[in-house]
Scaffold this motif. Sequence first.
Motif, PDB file in Angstrom:
ATOM      1  N   VAL A 112      22.467-101.017 -47.534  1.00 12.03           N
ATOM      2  CA  VAL A 112      21.479-100.241 -46.790  1.00 12.03           C
ATOM      3  C   VAL A 112      22.071 -99.686 -45.495  1.00 12.03           C
ATOM      4  CG1 VAL A 112      19.263-100.400 -45.564  1.00 12.03           C
ATOM      5  CG2 VAL A 112      19.495-101.347 -47.870  1.00 12.03           C
ATOM      6  N   THR A 113      22.970-100.442 -44.876  1.00  9.11           N
ATOM      7  CA  THR A 113      23.587 -99.975 -43.631  1.00  9.11           C
ATOM      8  C   THR A 113      24.492 -98.760 -43.840  1.00  9.11           C
ATOM      9  OG1 THR A 113      25.373-101.575 -43.924  1.00  9.11           O
ATOM     10  CG2 THR A 113      23.511-102.257 -42.536  1.00  9.11           C
ATOM     11  N   ALA A 114      24.897 -98.493 -45.080  1.00  3.79           N
ATOM     12  CA  ALA A 114      25.772 -97.354 -45.384  1.00  3.79           C
ATOM     13  C   ALA A 114      25.038 -96.227 -46.106  1.00  3.79           C
ATOM     14  CB  ALA A 114      26.956 -97.812 -46.233  1.00  3.79           C
ATOM     15  N   GLN A 115      23.746 -96.367 -46.264  1.00  3.51           N
ATOM     16  CA  GLN A 115      22.974 -95.409 -47.043  1.00  3.51           C
ATOM     17  C   GLN A 115      23.073 -93.984 -46.496  1.00  3.51           C
ATOM     18  OE1 GLN A 115      19.018 -96.807 -47.544  1.00  3.51           O
ATOM     19  NE2 GLN A 115      18.567 -95.410 -49.209  1.00  3.51           N
ATOM     20  N   SER A 116      23.049 -93.806 -45.196  1.00  4.36           N
ATOM     21  CA  SER A 116      23.106 -92.453 -44.628  1.00  4.36           C
ATOM     22  C   SER A 116      24.444 -91.781 -44.934  1.00  4.36           C
ATOM     23  CB  SER A 116      22.842 -92.470 -43.123  1.00  4.36           C
ATOM     24  OG  SER A 116      23.851 -93.191 -42.458  1.00  4.36           O
ATOM     25  N   PHE A 117      25.522 -92.556 -45.003  1.00  2.93           N
ATOM     26  CA  PHE A 117      26.840 -92.017 -45.377  1.00  2.93           C
ATOM     27  C   PHE A 117      26.759 -91.371 -46.758  1.00  2.93           C
ATOM     28  CE2 PHE A 117      30.675 -92.942 -47.921  1.00  2.93           C
ATOM     29  CZ  PHE A 117      31.560 -92.067 -47.317  1.00  2.93           C
ATOM     30  N   TYR A 118      26.169 -92.079 -47.714  1.00  2.00           N
ATOM     31  CA  TYR A 118      26.070 -91.553 -49.076  1.00  2.00           C
ATOM     32  C   TYR A 118      25.111 -90.369 -49.140  1.00  2.00           C
ATOM     33  CZ  TYR A 118      28.592 -95.750 -50.337  1.00  2.00           C
ATOM     34  OH  TYR A 118      29.543 -96.729 -50.430  1.00  2.00           O
ATOM     35  N   GLN A 119      24.047 -90.389 -48.346  1.00  2.00           N
ATOM     36  CA  GLN A 119      23.118 -89.258 -48.321  1.00  2.00           C
ATOM     37  C   GLN A 119      23.821 -87.993 -47.852  1.00  2.00           C
ATOM     38  OE1 GLN A 119      20.095 -91.147 -45.913  1.00  2.00           O
ATOM     39  NE2 GLN A 119      18.754 -91.422 -47.686  1.00  2.00           N
ATOM     40  N   GLN A 120      24.735 -88.109 -46.905  1.00  2.00           N
ATOM     41  CA  GLN A 120      25.490 -86.953 -46.422  1.00  2.00           C
ATOM     42  C   GLN A 120      26.354 -86.344 -47.527  1.00  2.00           C
ATOM     43  OE1 GLN A 120      27.751 -88.182 -42.993  1.00  2.00           O
ATOM     44  NE2 GLN A 120      25.929 -88.909 -41.928  1.00  2.00           N
ATOM     45  N   LEU A 121      26.707 -87.145 -48.526  1.00  2.00           N
ATOM     46  CA  LEU A 121      27.512 -86.665 -49.649  1.00  2.00           C
ATOM     47  C   LEU A 121      26.652 -86.145 -50.791  1.00  2.00           C
ATOM     48  CD1 LEU A 121      30.199 -89.494 -49.697  1.00  2.00           C
ATOM     49  CD2 LEU A 121      30.549 -87.104 -49.047  1.00  2.00           C
ATOM     50  N   GLY A 122      25.323 -86.200 -50.620  1.00  2.00           N
ATOM     51  CA  GLY A 122      24.424 -85.687 -51.644  1.00  2.00           C
ATOM     52  C   GLY A 122      23.772 -86.732 -52.517  1.00  2.00           C
ATOM     53  N   PHE A 123      24.058 -88.002 -52.306  1.00  2.00           N
ATOM     54  CA  PHE A 123      23.426 -89.066 -53.080  1.00  2.00           C
ATOM     55  C   PHE A 123      21.962 -89.192 -52.664  1.00  2.00           C
ATOM     56  CE2 PHE A 123      27.799 -90.272 -53.722  1.00  2.00           C
ATOM     57  CZ  PHE A 123      27.829 -90.934 -54.940  1.00  2.00           C
ATOM     58  N   GLU A 124      21.106 -89.528 -53.633  1.00  2.00           N
ATOM     59  CA  GLU A 124      19.682 -89.731 -53.376  1.00  2.00           C
ATOM     60  C   GLU A 124      19.311 -91.157 -53.723  1.00  2.00           C
ATOM     61  OE1 GLU A 124      17.666 -86.846 -55.779  1.00  2.00           O
ATOM     62  OE2 GLU A 124      18.295 -85.189 -54.503  1.00  2.00           O
ATOM     63  N   ALA A 125      18.473 -91.767 -52.890  1.00  5.49           N
ATOM     64  CA  ALA A 125      18.004 -93.132 -53.125  1.00  5.49           C
ATOM     65  C   ALA A 125      17.008 -93.147 -54.275  1.00  5.49           C
ATOM     66  CB  ALA A 125      17.366 -93.682 -51.857  1.00  5.49           C
ATOM     67  N   ILE A 126      17.118 -94.177 -55.111  1.00  2.00           N
ATOM     68  CA  ILE A 126      16.161 -94.371 -56.207  1.00  2.00           C
ATOM     69  C   ILE A 126      15.823 -95.856 -56.281  1.00  2.00           C
ATOM     70  CG2 ILE A 126      16.774 -92.372 -57.628  1.00  2.00           C
ATOM     71  CD1 ILE A 126      18.636 -94.155 -59.237  1.00  2.00           C
ATOM     72  N   GLY A 127      14.592 -96.162 -56.622  1.00  6.93           N
ATOM     73  CA  GLY A 127      14.184 -97.545 -56.801  1.00  6.93           C
ATOM     74  C   GLY A 127      14.011 -98.301 -55.490  1.00  6.93           C
ATOM     75  N   ALA A 128      13.761 -99.580 -55.638  1.00  3.71           N
ATOM     76  CA  ALA A 128      13.488-100.455 -54.496  1.00  3.71           C
ATOM     77  C   ALA A 128      14.779-101.058 -53.947  1.00  3.71           C
ATOM     78  CB  ALA A 128      12.548-101.579 -54.931  1.00  3.71           C
ATOM     79  N   VAL A 129      14.721-101.466 -52.689  1.00  4.43           N
ATOM     80  CA  VAL A 129      15.839-102.181 -52.066  1.00  4.43           C
ATOM     81  C   VAL A 129      15.979-103.535 -52.767  1.00  4.43           C
ATOM     82  CG1 VAL A 129      16.624-103.263 -49.920  1.00  4.43           C
ATOM     83  CG2 VAL A 129      15.571-100.994 -49.863  1.00  4.43           C
ATOM     84  N   PHE A 130      17.217-103.971 -52.973  1.00  9.63           N
ATOM     85  CA  PHE A 130      17.473-105.247 -53.636  1.00  9.63           C
ATOM     86  C   PHE A 130      18.582-105.989 -52.899  1.00  9.63           C
ATOM     87  CE2 PHE A 130      20.176-102.065 -55.560  1.00  9.63           C
ATOM     88  CZ  PHE A 130      21.396-102.691 -55.737  1.00  9.63           C
ATOM     89  N   MET A 131      18.688-107.273 -53.172  1.00  6.99           N
ATOM     90  CA  MET A 131      19.712-108.111 -52.552  1.00  6.99           C
ATOM     91  C   MET A 131      20.874-108.303 -53.521  1.00  6.99           C
ATOM     92  SD  MET A 131      18.657-108.796 -49.517  1.00  6.99           S
ATOM     93  CE  MET A 131      19.646-110.167 -48.958  1.00  6.99           C
ATOM     94  N   GLU A 132      22.087-108.176 -52.991  1.00  5.80           N
ATOM     95  CA  GLU A 132      23.296-108.452 -53.765  1.00  5.80           C
ATOM     96  C   GLU A 132      24.310-109.055 -52.815  1.00  5.80           C
ATOM     97  OE1 GLU A 132      26.709-105.898 -56.021  1.00  5.80           O
ATOM     98  OE2 GLU A 132      24.647-105.427 -56.555  1.00  5.80           O
TER      99      GLU A 132
END
Length: 144
Positions: A112-132
């Motif tokens: 989750v802390t890196a999500q904005s990095f991937y959004q800048q590359l065009g990735f879109e969030a899908i589904g619920a947040v999960f633990m790994e």
Amino acid sequence: MEIKKSNQSSSAVYADAIKIRQAVFIGEQGIAPADELDTVTSATWHYVAYDEQQRPVATARMTPESAQTLHVQRVATLKAARGLGYARKLLRQMSVDGRQRGYQRLVLGAQVTAQSFYQQLGFEAIGAVFMEAGLRHQQMQLAL
């Protein structure tokens, strides 16, 4: 910068990828080695970005998940090399390679802390947040 890739666990590229992952995931984030260092097959392609002095600085891997989808994992950049665009270029190359091989999308579980990095590359969030591995993640996808 140079990007090298290999699907062989005996290659120098794979060894460099493991060193980066150990430094970032095990050393910095405290992930247990048993959770981080898993088994892969020759279907998995490991990518490593090298700086101008040919030092390995960033890594990621991708594995076919289906006939249309590649699963990106273990995206990591050494602390001293962050913010210099290595991971961004690595993921762009992976996108190009996936498209050339006929895949339609990349998926990944982003911390989750890196999500904005991937959004800048065009990735879109899908589904619920999960633990790994004790960290919050969000499934993301990128249409190729």
